[in-house]
Write an enzyme that holds these catalytic residues in place. Structure first.
Site, PDB file in Angstrom:
ATOM      1  N   THR A   1       0.530   2.564  17.360  1.00 22.27           N
ATOM      2  CA  THR A   1      -0.841   2.589  17.089  1.00 22.27           C
ATOM      3  C   THR A   1      -1.246   1.207  17.031  1.00 22.27           C
ATOM      4  O   THR A   1      -0.733   0.370  16.511  1.00 22.27           O
ATOM      5  CB  THR A   1      -1.017   3.071  15.600  1.00 22.27           C
TER       6      THR A   1
ATOM      7  N   SER B   1     -22.073  -2.589  18.534  1.00 19.95           N
ATOM      8  CA  SER B   1     -21.134  -3.273  18.800  1.00 19.95           C
ATOM      9  C   SER B   1     -21.318  -4.608  19.746  1.00 19.95           C
ATOM     10  O   SER B   1     -22.247  -4.591  20.383  1.00 19.95           O
ATOM     11  CB  SER B   1     -20.118  -2.371  19.368  1.00 19.95           C
TER      12      SER B   1
END
Lengths: 406, 406
Positions: free
Chosen positions: B197, B406
């Site tokens: 991850t 973003s």
């Protein structure tokens, strides 16, 4: 749950739809769960009708789905009936669920003078609560003897969390006279159909053999209802049933105007479900081309269409194409980063593994303000293509599914 | 993007963690994207270190990941270094991305007197923007010569949208003296790891052969980092690297206290990523047992853990177990509706394909108010078991990913 405002992506109103010869509609208020609204729909089909259907592949599918699956292959052409109740899905209800289906189908068969194997039921609503079958059977007499209902009445009676009633139709002129096709659907959440979506019923007065009808329906379901997603969650009740009453002209080919019109009705209904996606403010077409094969194209298209990060970027009107790249990357489809070409509507976003030199962020940002968007990804590897449809992921989705208690 | 408040599921503070002999940490402010914070982390590893790693399987994985993959099988035991920059992922950056990796690894190798094949880099942050490699290499001299950093400094330097720094450690006493294990991780969104991850680095001073270390790391990654999900979206940069410096006692078995401690550090780090899941207010353990096999158990567990409808129900503190049934049904795992048994914490929810007679809605509702929940599903078919961890889906997730640009 409070009444939700109508989706901003809804059509202006319910469309004008033609009668389909051999189909009679009726609705009633059975009070299964809702009050002060219709919640049962009956469609009675003339003798000579052929039927086709596709159903959810969920391993935990509901009792009515299991019952329909055993009956849909029936080659007889007796009369038939579709019965739907809204408010209770009769799913995960154990043996009692099967008993409720039997009670309803037996009673309706007796009421209509049909064999039980020609009665196809569906239930939509909450999962896990026993269906009060007696409330449903109590309205059969008035359904059989009462006034005919309109398409809009029928479409409205099968809704649950839908914010508008959904219908679509086509009329085809043939040398032997017109063929009418009309359909209704419901659904707005738990939409990631595995074989069909939620509930959809399509009727035509064409004369068409069952195997041919089933072949067309299965093929078109794969590229219409099975090509949409609202939230990647697959219903336990998905049912698509199509009836051809045989009163009008004969159809013998899977090509041609009838097939095109049937596809168009199914696609329109599928699009309407997306337009009523819980919390949706954008209708998004995701076109994938250039995949090694169609399954890869579908994997990539649905990975984009289901990605929470892509869907929140769309909600935020943010041309965040990196998230599209991410979704393709995780999809399992064969892809080569350096062969990807991405378009946002008409605007070339990225090619050759990087941002296109011609791309201007302000053009992308302006495009994202539209209510209807097209995202295109060419994988540059082969002939595989698939188009999926989805909506954005907004605070409205969270509000509908978390803020209110079901 | 505005600074986010610390997750309500965060630990009280960064843990006290032991030094790991043979590991030196340093951090710097390179200004890759962020200002007024550290954004580069260097971990230098003593000669004799063995390395293991697992990486994202994304088809669009980032340039540093592709570089690490070619190097991780190296059997040499020279010194080595891990270098991470935050703010730019160097993903989907085409040939320029590979050039940036080469520029960084070559410069760091020269600075540290190591071969480039012993330099492992990672980049995390925005996708699709060229990485300004010069800003990174400009801090190498101060990284090499400056003061040592703490574990907390290192954990903080690699964060992006994380709301807290993440670390975990264990110390094992052996007849030959202590073994220390310490790890740091980052990640809070785009979390559905395919092999590891986001970014996680684990260090130990044990002496352990590379094949044995790789075997343990791969096995434990499958049941720790690969068993968590925040939003079902898989990063293009997922990287887990583990270094054993070999200064302490020797480990020769995949069982025993060292393996247990390594697993515990990896699991703790994975849990911390979920606890920092974007918008998370609940930490949820999903236990599936009774599946035909482990892959089926994993399919069912991740289908529950990824379902937007399950996750919004948790956010709404709604014991809506029908959504769990739905998720199992769509997962693709072999399941029999009438053999399912569901528990909500200690409360039996459903068995034999229907609601349990003993279940009381008010008990379920009270349980759902907890910040840490366990959902258990026994499929009643075989020995397959898998546990996954996830968080709820809230307005906070939408706010982070849609409301801010973003």
């Amino acid at each position: 749950m409070a009444q939700l405002p109508v989706s901003p992506l809804a059509p202006a109103g319910f469309p004008s739809m033609p009668a389909v010869r051999g189909v009679r509609l009726a609705v009633a208020e059975a009070g299964v769960r809702y009050t002060d609204r219709t919640d049962v729909m009956l469609a009675t089909l003339a003798p000579g009708s052929t039927l086709a259907g596709v159903f959810t592949q969920s391993a935990t599918r509901a009792a009515p789905v299991l019952d329909c699956e055993t009956k849909i292959g029936d080659e007889s052409t007796e009369g038939a009936a579709f019965l739907v109740n809204a408010g209770n899905a009769n799913a995960f209800t154990g043996v009692a669920g099967q008993q409720a289906v039997a009670e309803i189908t037996d009673a309706l068969a007796a009421q209509l003078g049909l064999p039980p194997r020609r009665i196809f039921t569906a239930s939509t609503g909450v999962i896990g609560e026993p269906l009060p079958a007696g409330r449903v059977t109590a309205v059969f007499d008035s359904l059989a003897k009462g006034p005919d209902a309109t398409w809009e009445d029928a479409a409205r009676a099968i809704t649950t969390t839908d914010t508008f009633a959904k219908g679509a139709s086509r009329v085809i002129e043939t040398p032997d006279g017109p063929i009418h096709i009309a359909g209704i659907a419901k659904g707005s959440g738990m939409i990631a159909p595995d074989m069909a979506t939620m509930l959809a019923y399509v009727f035509t007065d064409a004369q068409i053999a069952r195997p041919l009808l089933q072949e067309m329906v299965a093929h078109f379901a794969a590229i219409t209802f099975n090509a949409i997603t609202v939230d990647s969650d697959t219903s336990t009740s998905d049912t698509l049933l199509v009836a051809a009453t045989g009163i009008g002209p004969k159809v013998t080919s899977t090509d041609g105007p009838f097939a095109e019109a049937l596809y168009a009705v199914m696609r329109d209904l599928a699009h309407l479900v997306v337009r009523d996606g819980e919390g949706a403010t954008k209708f998004v077409e995701v076109r994938v081309t250039g995949a090694v094969d169609v399954p890869d194209a579908k994997r990539a298209a649905l990975a984009i269409a289901n990605s929470p990060l892509v869907k929140t970027a769309i909600a935020g009107e943010d041309p965040n194409w990196g998230r599209i790249v991410m979704a393709i990357g995780k999809s399992g489809a064969r892809a080569d980063r350096d062969r990807l070409t991405l378009h946002l509507g008409p605007h070339l976003l990225a090619e050759n593994g990087q941002l296109a030199a011609s791309y201007r962020e302000e053009e992308g940002a302006a495009y994202m303000k539209r209510a209807e968007l097209t995202l295109s990804a060419d994988l540059g590897l082969g002939p595989g293509a698939f188009t999926a449809w989805t909506c954005d992921l907004t605070h409205g989705y969270i509000a509908i599914n978390a803020d209110y208690r079901s």
